[in-house]
Write a protein that holds these residues in place. Sequence first.
Motif, mmCIF file in Angstrom:
data_model
loop_
_atom_site.group_PDB
_atom_site.id
_atom_site.type_symbol
_atom_site.label_atom_id
_atom_site.label_comp_id
_atom_site.label_asym_id
_atom_site.label_seq_id
_atom_site.Cartn_x
_atom_site.Cartn_y
_atom_site.Cartn_z
ATOM 1 N N HIS A 1 0.867 -1.185 0.000
ATOM 2 C CA HIS A 1 0.000 0.000 0.000
ATOM 3 C C HIS A 1 0.901 1.232 0.000
ATOM 4 O O HIS A 1 1.589 1.516 0.974
ATOM 5 C CB HIS A 1 -0.894 -0.011 1.242
ATOM 6 N N SER A 2 0.906 1.929 -1.107
ATOM 7 C CA SER A 2 1.730 3.131 -1.252
ATOM 8 C C SER A 2 0.854 4.249 -1.811
ATOM 9 O O SER A 2 1.136 4.809 -2.873
ATOM 10 C CB SER A 2 2.919 2.850 -2.177
ATOM 11 N N ILE A 3 -0.212 4.532 -1.085
ATOM 12 C CA ILE A 3 -1.212 5.484 -1.554
ATOM 13 C C ILE A 3 -1.443 6.528 -0.474
ATOM 14 O O ILE A 3 -1.754 6.187 0.672
ATOM 15 C CB ILE A 3 -2.545 4.776 -1.869
ATOM 16 N N ALA A 4 -1.287 7.784 -0.816
ATOM 17 C CA ALA A 4 -1.556 8.868 0.119
ATOM 18 C C ALA A 4 -1.834 10.137 -0.670
ATOM 19 O O ALA A 4 -1.210 10.384 -1.707
ATOM 20 C CB ALA A 4 -0.380 9.094 1.062
ATOM 21 N N TYR A 5 -2.784 10.910 -0.181
ATOM 22 C CA TYR A 5 -3.096 12.179 -0.829
ATOM 23 C C TYR A 5 -3.809 13.080 0.166
ATOM 24 O O TYR A 5 -4.666 12.626 0.936
ATOM 25 C CB TYR A 5 -3.990 11.983 -2.057
ATOM 26 N N ALA A 6 -3.445 14.345 0.158
ATOM 27 C CA ALA A 6 -4.165 15.370 0.897
ATOM 28 C C ALA A 6 -4.268 16.595 0.004
ATOM 29 O O ALA A 6 -3.284 16.982 -0.635
ATOM 30 C CB ALA A 6 -3.457 15.733 2.199
ATOM 31 N N PRO A 7 -5.431 17.232 -0.053
ATOM 32 C CA PRO A 7 -5.539 18.475 -0.821
ATOM 33 C C PRO A 7 -4.554 19.513 -0.302
ATOM 34 O O PRO A 7 -4.169 19.490 0.873
ATOM 35 C CB PRO A 7 -6.995 18.911 -0.562
ATOM 36 N N GLN A 8 -4.158 20.427 -1.154
ATOM 37 C CA GLN A 8 -3.155 21.411 -0.766
ATOM 38 C C GLN A 8 -3.589 22.226 0.444
ATOM 39 O O GLN A 8 -2.764 22.649 1.254
ATOM 40 C CB GLN A 8 -2.848 22.343 -1.945
ATOM 41 N N GLY A 9 -4.891 22.423 0.592
ATOM 42 C CA GLY A 9 -5.390 23.185 1.727
ATOM 43 C C GLY A 9 -5.231 22.476 3.057
ATOM 44 O O GLY A 9 -5.410 23.087 4.120
ATOM 45 N N ALA A 10 -4.876 21.182 3.012
ATOM 46 C CA ALA A 10 -4.675 20.418 4.245
ATOM 47 C C ALA A 10 -3.209 20.353 4.644
ATOM 48 O O ALA A 10 -2.854 19.712 5.637
ATOM 49 C CB ALA A 10 -5.225 18.997 4.072
ATOM 50 N N LEU A 11 -2.348 21.027 3.891
ATOM 51 C CA LEU A 11 -0.905 21.005 4.108
ATOM 52 C C LEU A 11 -0.372 22.427 4.220
ATOM 53 O O LEU A 11 -1.093 23.404 4.013
ATOM 54 C CB LEU A 11 -0.201 20.295 2.943
ATOM 55 N N GLY A 12 0.901 22.546 4.573
ATOM 56 C CA GLY A 12 1.579 23.821 4.455
ATOM 57 C C GLY A 12 1.269 24.848 5.516
ATOM 58 O O GLY A 12 1.326 26.052 5.254
ATOM 59 N N GLY A 13 0.922 24.400 6.727
ATOM 60 C CA GLY A 13 0.706 25.332 7.813
ATOM 61 C C GLY A 13 -0.702 25.873 7.921
ATOM 62 O O GLY A 13 -0.960 26.790 8.715
ATOM 63 N N ARG A 14 -1.636 25.290 7.149
ATOM 64 C CA ARG A 14 -3.028 25.758 7.186
ATOM 65 C C ARG A 14 -3.906 24.873 8.062
ATOM 66 O O ARG A 14 -5.110 24.789 7.860
ATOM 67 C CB ARG A 14 -3.570 25.821 5.753
ATOM 68 N N PHE A 15 -3.299 24.218 9.031
ATOM 69 C CA PHE A 15 -3.998 23.231 9.860
ATOM 70 C C PHE A 15 -5.292 23.784 10.455
ATOM 71 O O PHE A 15 -6.335 23.132 10.420
ATOM 72 C CB PHE A 15 -3.073 22.762 10.991
ATOM 73 N N MET A 16 -5.251 24.968 11.000
ATOM 74 C CA MET A 16 -6.402 25.530 11.696
ATOM 75 C C MET A 16 -7.508 25.984 10.741
ATOM 76 O O MET A 16 -8.656 26.156 11.145
ATOM 77 C CB MET A 16 -5.973 26.714 12.572
ATOM 78 N N GLU A 17 -7.176 26.171 9.474
ATOM 79 C CA GLU A 17 -8.166 26.642 8.505
ATOM 80 C C GLU A 17 -8.708 25.543 7.608
ATOM 81 O O GLU A 17 -9.642 25.760 6.837
ATOM 82 C CB GLU A 17 -7.547 27.722 7.607
#
Length: 254
Positions: A89-105
């Motif tokens: 299993h080598s599957i992972a994805y998160a929309p850009q809005g879920a990364l990059g320091g935007r945790f609270m938003e």
Amino acid sequence: MMSVLSGKSILVTGVITTSSIAFHTAREAQLAGAQVVLTGLRPRLVNRIAARLPHPAPVVELDVTDTEQLRTLAGRVTEHTDRLDGVLHSIAYAPQGALGGRFMETPWEDVATAVHTSAYSLKSLVSSVLPLMSEGGSVVGLDFDASVSWPDYDWMGVAKAGLESTARYLARYLGPQGIRVNLVAAGPLNTLAAGRVSATSEKDTAWADNAPLGWDEANATPVARACVALLSDWFTATTGEIVHVDGGVHAMGF
């Protein structure tokens, strides 16, 4: 490693580029004697990448969030092999809005996508191919240490924590069927997925500085070989485990 997978059929998901851990694992698995079947979200692209493996490998289309594709997966895999001895299993994805320091938003919709694709998919993938693993086997998932928080990793880190818990529960429920479920927690590598996290280069430099064995973010082979070892019969009494292949950083307090 030359024959540890001799006679085994292995399903490898997540091959996107030649830099991906999945590609290197497929390569090492073939060199270790395995018959490899690949899955891909975009089969035409994956077929081009598969041509760079040591031996030809068929590609089966798979979107792990698509219920119909999951329902038919086992049947489509049987066009190439009558059983599976291992699954990567080598599957992972998160929309850009879920990364990059935007945790609270980050909105729930983006969080749900990350968790569905990166954690729940381990269970749904294994459930789909379970009929092909009647003789037992090994499931290996790719992880990034979720015991701490990482800069910019945000909701993908939460999803990886979910992946780790999912693997433990699968180990509990599938153990009686002779199926082992383990994860490999790799250090940061120069992959397509890593490139979506903004602070990757800084993290890689610090990682190499803090790894007692050193760390080369351009070399995925040590991670791939760990996956091959877990897919083999050398770890028949190991399940529910997270094997760190990170140069030793996880043990150093970094």
